[in-house]
Design an enzyme around this catalytic site. Structure first.
Site, PDB file in Angstrom:
ATOM      1  N   GLY A  81       0.880  -1.210  -0.066  1.00 21.99           N
ATOM      2  CA  GLY A  81      -0.034  -0.082  -0.228  1.00 21.99           C
ATOM      3  C   GLY A  81       0.786   1.157  -0.061  1.00 21.99           C
ATOM      4  N   PHE A  82       1.754   1.276   1.024  1.00 22.89           N
ATOM      5  CA  PHE A  82       2.747   2.355   1.080  1.00 22.89           C
ATOM      6  C   PHE A  82       1.885   3.883   0.872  1.00 22.89           C
ATOM      7  CE2 PHE A  82       4.729  -1.131  -1.075  1.00 22.89           C
ATOM      8  CZ  PHE A  82       5.503  -1.458  -0.017  1.00 22.89           C
ATOM      9  N   GLY A 129       1.511  -6.545   4.216  1.00 23.39           N
ATOM     10  CA  GLY A 129       2.949  -6.686   4.285  1.00 23.39           C
ATOM     11  C   GLY A 129       3.540  -6.371   5.517  1.00 23.39           C
ATOM     12  N   THR A 130       2.794  -5.758   6.244  1.00 26.01           N
ATOM     13  CA  THR A 130       3.703  -5.125   7.517  1.00 26.01           C
ATOM     14  C   THR A 130       3.690  -6.362   8.567  1.00 26.01           C
ATOM     15  OG1 THR A 130       1.081  -4.438   7.822  1.00 26.01           O
ATOM     16  CG2 THR A 130       2.637  -2.657   7.355  1.00 26.01           C
ATOM     17  N   ALA A 142       0.499  -1.820  14.399  1.00 25.20           N
ATOM     18  CA  ALA A 142       0.789  -2.571  15.174  1.00 25.20           C
ATOM     19  C   ALA A 142       0.465  -2.446  16.756  1.00 25.20           C
ATOM     20  CB  ALA A 142       2.165  -3.166  15.013  1.00 25.20           C
ATOM     21  N   ILE A 194       9.395  -4.646  20.455  1.00 25.70           N
ATOM     22  CA  ILE A 194       9.385  -5.271  19.249  1.00 25.70           C
ATOM     23  C   ILE A 194       8.311  -6.497  19.425  1.00 25.70           C
ATOM     24  CG2 ILE A 194      10.592  -6.261  17.274  1.00 25.70           C
ATOM     25  CD1 ILE A 194      10.944  -3.249  17.684  1.00 25.70           C
ATOM     26  N   LEU A 195       7.278  -6.451  18.493  1.00 24.33           N
ATOM     27  CA  LEU A 195       6.291  -7.680  18.575  1.00 24.33           C
ATOM     28  C   LEU A 195       6.746  -8.732  17.884  1.00 24.33           C
ATOM     29  CD1 LEU A 195       3.221  -5.355  18.187  1.00 24.33           C
ATOM     30  CD2 LEU A 195       4.117  -5.914  20.311  1.00 24.33           C
ATOM     31  N   GLU A 210       7.350   2.820   9.193  1.00 21.18           N
ATOM     32  CA  GLU A 210       7.738   4.090   8.414  1.00 21.18           C
ATOM     33  C   GLU A 210       9.254   4.432   8.714  1.00 21.18           C
ATOM     34  OE1 GLU A 210       3.675   5.902   7.026  1.00 21.18           O
ATOM     35  OE2 GLU A 210       4.205   6.201   9.127  1.00 21.18           O
TER      36      GLU A 210
END
Lengths: 170, 727, 328
Positions: free
Chosen positions: B242-243, B469-470, B512, B613-614, B689
């Protein structure tokens, strides 16, 4: 017009407009949507399939030109339940993110290793006639026909290197 | 039994550090990976449906005016063309992120060359494509302007700021720079083109599309079509990137919905790659003037950042270039300026990290120039100027990791090996090192999610949140698994369906932390039910079992029916009372060809901190992706507008140069351990980002170090380097 | 893509028969033809599929090599004789496109690829090459890709091939078969025609003629280099490229053949430059004079002005390397 296509070992009768590309035949007519359309002009590699052992852009060839050819798509390399080594490596190394370019990357990488095995040089090979060493630079150059906007390139290189080493060890 | 949390207090409890499953943060493979690698994940255009017909959009071939006549008869009925649709409800521009209502409609009013004006629908894609290109259209052209430098810009009052006396500080400073950088337009260029398939069932519209923020997209689509949002369902289980370009509803969704209604058949519409370039959001080009100054010791005294961006007339959004400028570096005298040139170019909107992607990048170049003027190592110079608190608002930082990232990154990269500009050569190649800080504002967004513990001990997580994609499938699996002590293979995550509880959507890096928090809260509610069932105040949950005192009970069978809870997180006082940002540092080594001026990135390293961080694997991949965007921004990416009519001439992937594999080295990413209690209940911040916010600056600073050429006009294509290289 | 009739030819004679008529086009790899047909830049009524013709072989031809028109770029680049004796050709092929495209693109088709000019590719824009007489929108527009040599008032598009540049330096000949069945050989240097007032005419191929082979003579120089400069590390068209085939005669240049890509409407060659170099001892002064000669008439159009100094640098550097012996 009618064309008989051999895809992943099975014969499919395609009845379609002569203008239908191999990619659109796969996606819109035969339900094989694993091959992706990213640009429709041979500029991204998302549609890469393997025809008679060679990787090509399915978007830049007509379906009707391929009767009698052996076409292998991502669906023919493996499934989620029974993946190929390359598919497994892409998952393990996170060689993708959104996943859209991934089938093309994997088809391309699979056929690319065969090209190396046949001794084909690349733009970055120091010696055109010597043995082909699969350095990271070689992998990157040979995979540059497959764009990935999520930019998993380093992980794609890792996945391909790991697969090549595993195959070499076998 | 739902759990709601407004983030009014810091989450000092850090519950997820006490749980027993130990899966959160691990580099787990993506659960969606096997399907993606096998081509079994289905994207928007891949719905197999009976009776589907195909629509292709027609583009305006003038930059401004009115569509006077469309000769639909010239194509209708021939070659399987069913209908030419030109409906006033079709979109002129895509919706901006979070618009929540239809954007400008009325395609017969042309605002830029390439704007969709009609849809040709046919039995086959081949016929629709040809019909769309063959359709005769007549226009009444109008006056237009396409050059941002040739118009008197708008100066929106709200976007100007000043404190102290910048000009005096510049005059009195020991060292100062007054430099202007320009960045060109960019396109998100996600690999999956925008696509939608629409089907009506009576008054109900079902749309399978490729969008980032479904709760808004549903309202935007409903508003455009003119129906109640309750009658709209959107499915986006997989989104091929998407971005920013899929934040808002786009032309194809509305066109497909209208065509499907009119024809009484399912209709698919996919943008061609050329249309993606011409009609989805571009990142505006920017002109950025920096006035930076410091004292003899290198302490900054002035930060001036004045920008010019462009946008279509009437659009609210303008590239927030200076978003992080107020807090990036210290200095009592500050000016922020923002001007907007109104031009007939493709609509400007969000492209990955609007604001910092270009703003911090150029800032980091100007900082490099000032560090050099002051004779201080660039890393030291930044460390010296990290502010104690937000120098503009006076608010404390929720956490500040820039110094750590700079020090650890420099060490790992081998920064101490850097030499003075132009001192290192290997054959034809001039070698140089550069660095830059990474800075991206952090946002928590309202989010809901539902968690169900099935009677067999499996867990189902549901939200309309997307995974573009994240790594959403991964991290929500891990949050639920960790909170409920259930192995990850017993957790299933359902995403991308507007029938599910509304998440924040994928944008602004908030996904997230926000969705993860909603899932965490829902799972905590389910935990409470487990504890209740065990008759205990607190339980330990691990491997599908609940442990309380000396009892260990299998979660399978603990309840007769499913136990469901919804989690709901909202931003609150912590976001208002603290300055929140993710930080990092980039280090880069380039080789510049002394003959041709071509630049190759040889090594690149990023150290980043974004709270908890997950999933180390997906977080790292997000950073890799951002840094690669940075390489593209630095070296190759540029929307080229025709100077006469403003249209984008390089509207395909052959001529808009995304980095290819050979452009990108084996980038090294390190994620720092951090908890930000003010950011979210799970102490996580945004990371999606961060990797692009400054990255290109490290590359161009390295070019300077390699060959002494300061390219202040992005991208640093060989012609700009060559112009200054010796023979 | 406009509707067309599709016919598959079994042999050259059938292809030539089927290929008669204004609206007919041969399709081999199709990588450029279909690309352009999708955009309606090209609108043939009839496609004659020549992929099953027996033109896929590489064989000895006297001292040289005969390359069938349907030999793919991949096969040609990987051919052992080409790699050993014509490395400049291998290098040029490998510098072009992508692995996938090289697997489809053919020798004949590569010679005939069309320009990448943005305005040629967009049917909403005037273009004399696509729509004769409509004007040239590249002039006054974005010209990064455009020609500094050999253009005309009507057209400043560049030829995008890498392969053809190397073949030009190798003094290749194109074998063409006409509808009457007669075969003729055209030196590659004479194959392309300047745009002049008719930029739609790019080669000397007559209506319905088919390229059947490319013939390479024994290379006259063993120092072969293909230098390509582009906007990214791979998978991009040349901004400037230079193919050099140099033979040393003691410490003098015995043979020099240079060709250039990315700077002209055709693979570019200036025989005077080759003549200037031949018989001379290599020196930077000589190379600079060669560059002066090559670029004497060069003219930029704004966005491509940089190609003049770039071509100069690439030429000098390539000659340095070739005469020093750093060849492929």
């Amino acid at each position: 017009m009618r064309t008989e296509l051999t895809i992943n070992g099975a014969t499919h009768a395609l009845e379609a407009d002569a203008r239908t590309t191999l990619l659109d035949a796969l996606r819109d007519h035969l339900g094989l949507t694993g091959s992706k359309k990213g640009c429709d002009h041979g500029q991204c590699g998302a549609c890469t399939v393997i025809v008679n052992g060679r990787r090509i852009n399915a978007c830049l060839t007509l379906a009707c030109m391929h009767d009698g050819d052996e076409i292998v798509t991502i669906e023919g390399l493996g499934t989620a339940e029974a993946p190929s080594e390359m598919q497994r490596a892409f998952v393990a190394h996170d060689g993708y993110q959104c996943g859209y370019c991934t089938p093309g990357q994997i088809c391309s990488a699979t056929a690319m290793l065969d090209e190396v095995a046949q001794g084909w040089p690349s733009h970055v090979s120091d010696d055109l006639t010597g043995e082909m060493d699969l350095s990271d630079a070689e992998i990157s150059e040979r995979m540059s026909g497959n764009l990935c906007r999520c930019a998993a390139y380093p992980n794609i290189v890792d996945a391909i290197r790991a697969t090549a080493r595993k195959e070499a060890a076998e | 039994m739902n759990k709601h949390l407004k983030m009014d207090r810091p989450a000092t409890e850090r519950f997820l550090d006490e749980t027993a499953q130990n899966v959160l943060g691990t580099p787990m493979d993506r659960p969606d990976g096997p399907a993606k690698a096998a081509g079994q994940a289905t994207y928007a255009h891949e719905w197999q449906i009976e009776g589907l017909c195909h629509g292709v959009l027609v583009r305006a071939t003038i930059p401004a005016g009115r569509v006077a006549r469309i000769d639909a008869d010239a194509v209708t009925g021939r070659d399987g063309v069913l209908r030419v649709i030109s409906d006033p409800r079709m979109l002129r521009v895509p919706a901006q992120g979070g618009a929540n209502e239809a954007p400008d409609q009325g395609p017969d009013e042309v605002a830029y060359l390439g704007q969709p004006i009609a849809l040709v629908v046919a039995e086959t894609f081949e016929a629709a494509r040809d019909g769309a290109l063959a359709l005769p259209v007549e226009y009444d052209p109008a006056d237009f302007t396409v050059d941002p430098d040739a118009v008197e810009p708008e100066v929106p009052k709200k976007k100007q700021a000043s404190q102290g006396d910048l000009e005096a500080a510049m005059r009195e400073a020991a060292h100062s720079v007054d430099v202007t950088y320009t960045t060109p337009g960019h396109n998100s260029a996600a690999m999956e083109p925008h696509a939608a398939i629409a089907v009506w069932n009576g008054d109900d519209l079902l749309l399978r599309g490729s969008y980032q923020m479904l709760k808004y997209n549903r309202n935007e689509l409903a508003d455009a079509v003119g129906i109640d949002p309750a009658h709209v369902r959107i499915l986006s289980p997989y989104v091929g990137g998407g971005f920013g370009s899929k934040l808002g509803i786009t032309h194809e969704a509305v066109a497909a919905a209208l065509a499907s209604k009119e024809l009484g058949r399912p209709v698919s519409v996919t943008l061609s790659r050329q249309q993606v370039f011409e009609t989805t959001m571009r990142r505006s080009e920017t002109r950025q003037r920096f006035r930076l100054a410091c004292d003899a010791e290198g302490r900054m005294t002035a930060v001036g950042h004045e920008v010019l961006v462009s946008q279509l007339p009437g659009q609210q959004f303008s590239e927030p270039v200076t978003q992080a400028t107020p807090f990036a570096y210290a200095g009592p005298n500050r000016v922020i300026g923002h001007r907007i040139a109104r031009v007939n170019r493709t609509c400007a909107g969000s492209v990955r990290a609007p604001g910092e992607a270009v703003g911090i990048t150029a800032m980091e170049n100007a900082m490099d120039e000032l560090a050099e003027a002051a004779g201080i190592d660039p890393v030291q110079f930044r460390i010296l100027n990290i502010p104690e608190k937000d120098p503009t608002s006076g608010k404390p930082f929720s956490s500040h990791t820039l110094e750590r990232a700079l020090r650890e990154g420099a060490e790992r990269f081998g920064w101490s090996e850097r030499r003075a500009p132009g001192q290192r050569r290997e054959g034809d190649w001039l070698i140089g090192m550069g660095m830059a800080s990474a800075i991206r504002v952090n946002i928590l967004a309202e989010a809901k999610a539902r968690v169900t513990l099935e009677p067999d001990g499996r867990v189902l997580v549901e939200t309309d949140m997307t995974d573009i994609g994240t790594g959403t499938y991964s991290i929500l699996t891990q949050v639920a698994s960790e909170t409920l002590g259930v192995s990850t293979d017993r957790v299933r995550v359902r995403l991308g369906d507007t029938d599910l509880p509304p998440g924040p959507g994928s944008g602004g890096s908030w996904g997230a932390a926000s969705s993860g928090s909603a899932v965490y809260l829902a799972a905590r509610a389910v935990r409470d039910r487990i504890a209740e069932a065990m008759g205990a105040d607190e339980v330990t949950l691990k491997d599908g079992h609940a442990i309380a005192g000396n009892r260990r009970v299998d979660l399978a069978g603990l309840f007769d029916g499913p136990v469901t809870a919804e989690g709901h997180v909202e931003p609150g006082k912590t976001m208002k009372e603290t300055r929140q940002s993710s930080f990092g540092a980039y280090f880069c080594e380039v080789a510049v060809n002394a003959v041709t001026g071509e630049t190759r990135v040889r090594r690149m390293h990023g150290t980043f901190a974004a709270g908890r961080i997950l999933n180390a694997k997906t977080a790292s991949s997000q950073c890799l992706g951002g840094m690669t965007f940075g390489i593209g921004m630095a070296l190759t990416e540029e929307l080229l507008h025709d100077p006469r009519d403003g249209h984008i001439v390089n509207r395909d992937l052959a001529e808009y140069h995304l980095p290819v594999n050979a452009d990108v080295p084996q980038i090294d990413v390190v994620l720092l351990e951090e908890r930000d209690d003010y950011a979210s209940p799970i102490q996580a911040k945004g990371i999606g980002e961060l990797g692009i916010c400054g990255a290109a600056g490290a590359v161009t600073n390295a070019i300077y170090n390699a060959c002494g050429v300061r390219v202040r006009d992005y991208p640093a294509t060989l012609d700009k380097v060559l112009a200054v290289l010796p023979d | 893509m406009k509707r067309f009739d599709y016919a598959r030819a079994a042999d050259v004679a059938e292809a030539l028969r089927e290929g008669q008529g204004d609206g007919a086009a041969f399709i081999a790899g199709g990588t450029n033809l279909l690309d352009l047909m999708k955009l309606r830049v090209l609108t043939p009524d009839r496609l004659v599929d020549i992929n099953r013709l027996a033109l896929g072989g590489i064989e000895r031809d006297g001292d040289g090599l005969r390359i069938g028109a349907l030999v793919t770029n991949s096969d040609l680049a990987a051919d052992e004789t080409v790699r050993r004796d014509y490395p400049v050709l291998s290098r040029a092929l490998l510098a072009g496109a992508s692995g996938q495209l090289r697997n489809k693109a053919t020798t004949g088709g590569n010679l005939l690829q069309r320009t990448r000019c943005y305005y040629f590719y967009d049917i909403a824009m005037p273009c004399n090459k696509r729509d004769p007489g409509s004007g040239c929108q590249a002039r006054g527009g974005v010209t990064r890709l455009h020609a500094i040599l050999g253009g005309s008032d009507k057209c400043i598009a560049t030829h995008p091939s890498d392969m053809a540049v190397a073949m030009l330096a190798l003094k290749a000949e194109v074998e063409v078969e006409g509808t009457d069945g007669a075969r003729r050989r055209v030196p590659l240097d004479d194959f392309y025609v300047p745009p002049g007032d008719t930029p739609q005419v790019e080669t000397v191929l007559g209506a319905g003629e088919l390229i059947t082979a490319v013939i390479l003579p024994l290379p006259a120089g063993d120092r072969q280099i293909y230098a390509k400069v582009r906007d990214r590390a791979s998978y991009a068209f040349a901004l400037v490229s230079c193919a050099a085939v140099i033979g040393m005669d003691g410490d003098r240049i015995g043979h020099a053949a240079l060709a250039f890509g990315g700077i002209a409407p055709r693979p570019w060659r200036n025989a005077e430059v080759d003549g200037l170099l031949t018989g001379q001892a290599p020196s930077d002064d000589l190379f600079r004079r060669a560059a002066d000669l090559l670029l004497a008439d060069a003219k930029g159009h704004g966005g491509n002005d940089f190609k003049i100094p770039l071509a100069r640098r690439v030429l000098i550097d390539t000659l340095r390397k070739a005469t020093r012996g750093d060849a492929a």
